[in-house]
Design a protein around this motif. Structure first.
Motif, PDB file in Angstrom:
ATOM      1  N   LEU A  64      -6.733 -52.529 -33.242  1.00 41.38           N
ATOM      2  CA  LEU A  64      -8.351 -51.627 -32.107  1.00 41.38           C
ATOM      3  C   LEU A  64      -7.993 -50.369 -32.011  1.00 41.38           C
ATOM      4  O   LEU A  64      -7.223 -49.498 -32.624  1.00 41.38           O
ATOM      5  CB  LEU A  64      -8.023 -52.484 -30.180  1.00 41.38           C
ATOM      6  CG  LEU A  64      -7.822 -54.083 -30.691  1.00 41.38           C
ATOM      7  CD1 LEU A  64      -7.839 -54.153 -29.153  1.00 41.38           C
ATOM      8  CD2 LEU A  64      -9.360 -54.212 -31.477  1.00 41.38           C
ATOM      9  N   ASP A  67     -10.024 -45.955 -27.870  1.00 40.19           N
ATOM     10  CA  ASP A  67     -10.957 -45.393 -26.863  1.00 40.19           C
ATOM     11  C   ASP A  67     -10.290 -43.671 -26.470  1.00 40.19           C
ATOM     12  O   ASP A  67     -11.730 -42.760 -26.722  1.00 40.19           O
ATOM     13  CB  ASP A  67     -11.636 -46.362 -26.915  1.00 40.19           C
ATOM     14  CG  ASP A  67     -13.217 -45.371 -26.005  1.00 40.19           C
ATOM     15  OD1 ASP A  67     -14.218 -45.230 -26.509  1.00 40.19           O
ATOM     16  OD2 ASP A  67     -13.329 -45.973 -24.276  1.00 40.19           O
ATOM     17  N   LYS A  68      -9.472 -44.000 -25.758  1.00 41.29           N
ATOM     18  CA  LYS A  68      -9.215 -42.762 -24.975  1.00 41.29           C
ATOM     19  C   LYS A  68      -7.914 -42.816 -24.587  1.00 41.29           C
ATOM     20  O   LYS A  68      -6.987 -43.542 -24.386  1.00 41.29           O
ATOM     21  CB  LYS A  68     -10.035 -42.396 -23.407  1.00 41.29           C
ATOM     22  CG  LYS A  68     -11.299 -42.887 -23.481  1.00 41.29           C
ATOM     23  CD  LYS A  68     -11.615 -42.637 -22.063  1.00 41.29           C
ATOM     24  CE  LYS A  68     -13.535 -42.873 -22.408  1.00 41.29           C
ATOM     25  NZ  LYS A  68     -13.945 -43.903 -20.506  1.00 41.29           N
ATOM     26  N   LYS A  84      -6.372 -46.654 -24.111  1.00 36.33           N
ATOM     27  CA  LYS A  84      -7.824 -47.258 -23.798  1.00 36.33           C
ATOM     28  C   LYS A  84      -7.822 -48.095 -24.881  1.00 36.33           C
ATOM     29  O   LYS A  84      -8.476 -47.031 -26.250  1.00 36.33           O
ATOM     30  CB  LYS A  84      -8.601 -47.101 -23.182  1.00 36.33           C
ATOM     31  CG  LYS A  84      -8.311 -46.596 -21.385  1.00 36.33           C
ATOM     32  CD  LYS A  84      -9.313 -45.942 -20.902  1.00 36.33           C
ATOM     33  CE  LYS A  84      -9.043 -45.594 -19.346  1.00 36.33           C
ATOM     34  NZ  LYS A  84      -9.043 -46.647 -17.752  1.00 36.33           N
ATOM     35  N   ASP A  86     -10.959 -50.141 -27.626  1.00 36.17           N
ATOM     36  CA  ASP A  86     -11.524 -50.579 -27.842  1.00 36.17           C
ATOM     37  C   ASP A  86     -11.472 -51.849 -28.274  1.00 36.17           C
ATOM     38  O   ASP A  86     -11.870 -51.895 -29.512  1.00 36.17           O
ATOM     39  CB  ASP A  86     -12.799 -49.597 -28.393  1.00 36.17           C
ATOM     40  CG  ASP A  86     -14.545 -50.059 -28.374  1.00 36.17           C
ATOM     41  OD1 ASP A  86     -14.536 -51.437 -27.540  1.00 36.17           O
ATOM     42  OD2 ASP A  86     -14.813 -49.712 -28.758  1.00 36.17           O
ATOM     43  N   ASP A  87     -11.927 -52.824 -27.577  1.00 40.85           N
ATOM     44  CA  ASP A  87     -11.948 -53.827 -28.436  1.00 40.85           C
ATOM     45  C   ASP A  87     -12.925 -54.787 -28.366  1.00 40.85           C
ATOM     46  O   ASP A  87     -13.150 -56.493 -29.021  1.00 40.85           O
ATOM     47  CB  ASP A  87     -11.024 -55.436 -27.233  1.00 40.85           C
ATOM     48  CG  ASP A  87     -11.515 -55.549 -26.034  1.00 40.85           C
ATOM     49  OD1 ASP A  87     -12.880 -55.000 -25.975  1.00 40.85           O
ATOM     50  OD2 ASP A  87     -11.130 -56.212 -25.310  1.00 40.85           O
ATOM     51  N   GLY A  88     -14.164 -54.426 -28.006  1.00 38.20           N
ATOM     52  CA  GLY A  88     -15.542 -54.807 -28.633  1.00 38.20           C
ATOM     53  C   GLY A  88     -16.334 -55.429 -27.097  1.00 38.20           C
ATOM     54  O   GLY A  88     -17.455 -55.730 -27.198  1.00 38.20           O
ATOM     55  N   ASP A  90     -17.084 -55.282 -22.254  1.00 41.78           N
ATOM     56  CA  ASP A  90     -16.929 -54.075 -21.946  1.00 41.78           C
ATOM     57  C   ASP A  90     -15.779 -53.712 -20.885  1.00 41.78           C
ATOM     58  O   ASP A  90     -15.451 -52.775 -20.757  1.00 41.78           O
ATOM     59  CB  ASP A  90     -18.064 -54.426 -20.573  1.00 41.78           C
ATOM     60  CG  ASP A  90     -19.709 -54.413 -21.074  1.00 41.78           C
ATOM     61  OD1 ASP A  90     -20.309 -54.052 -22.210  1.00 41.78           O
ATOM     62  OD2 ASP A  90     -20.386 -55.857 -20.426  1.00 41.78           O
ATOM     63  N   GLN A  92     -12.126 -52.703 -21.578  1.00 39.52           N
ATOM     64  CA  GLN A  92     -11.391 -51.942 -22.614  1.00 39.52           C
ATOM     65  C   GLN A  92      -9.639 -52.972 -21.925  1.00 39.52           C
ATOM     66  O   GLN A  92      -9.740 -52.570 -20.827  1.00 39.52           O
ATOM     67  CB  GLN A  92     -11.252 -50.387 -22.321  1.00 39.52           C
ATOM     68  CG  GLN A  92     -12.303 -49.883 -22.680  1.00 39.52           C
ATOM     69  CD  GLN A  92     -12.191 -48.499 -23.174  1.00 39.52           C
ATOM     70  OE1 GLN A  92     -11.617 -47.987 -21.941  1.00 39.52           O
ATOM     71  NE2 GLN A  92     -12.985 -47.958 -23.413  1.00 39.52           N
ATOM     72  N   THR A  94      -6.061 -51.510 -21.810  1.00 42.82           N
ATOM     73  CA  THR A  94      -5.283 -50.227 -21.765  1.00 42.82           C
ATOM     74  C   THR A  94      -3.741 -50.406 -21.739  1.00 42.82           C
ATOM     75  O   THR A  94      -3.821 -51.787 -20.440  1.00 42.82           O
ATOM     76  CB  THR A  94      -6.088 -49.879 -19.767  1.00 42.82           C
ATOM     77  OG1 THR A  94      -7.693 -49.973 -20.052  1.00 42.82           O
ATOM     78  CG2 THR A  94      -4.904 -48.462 -19.433  1.00 42.82           C
TER      79      THR A  94
END
Length: 106
Positions: A64, A67-68, A84, A86-88, A90, A92, A94
């Motif tokens: 993955l 994202d942050k 965090k 991004d798994d696609g 809404d 995430q 963490t």
């Protein structure tokens, strides 16, 4: 005589009310615990090598994109890293890691 009895009773009652100990709430000394963390956004490339290695070995998140990423300074001066992914969806994924790359659960 009746007036004197009422007056003495009133003075006695007033004296008892004024002489009573302070309310128990005044004796409570609450302790404030500060669990403040300084949270600073960092680039994913800035994560420690040990954290990057843990991510690369984790089947859940290794594929993955990050994202942050955040660096959290603890009260004792050590750092935690919050990442965090991004798994696609809404929501995430963490995860938190210590400086040695160990995942912090919970």
């Amino acid at each position: 005589m009746m007036k004197t009895l009422i007056l003495v009773s009133a003075m006695l009652f007033t004296g008892v009310a004024l002489a009573s100990p302070p309310i128990a709430l005044e004796k409570i000394n609450p302790t404030t615990v500060s669990i403040r963390q300084d949270k600073m956004k960092i680039e994913a490339e800035s994560l420690p090598k040990a954290v990057k290695n843990s991510i690369a070995e984790d089947d859940l998140v290794k594929s993955l994109p990050i994202d942050k990423a955040f660096q959290l300074t603890q009260l004792d001066g050590t750092f935690l890293f919050e990442v965090k992914f991004d798994d696609g969806t809404d929501e995430q994924i963490t995860k938190k890691y210590d400086q040695e790359g160990n995942e912090i659960k919970g």
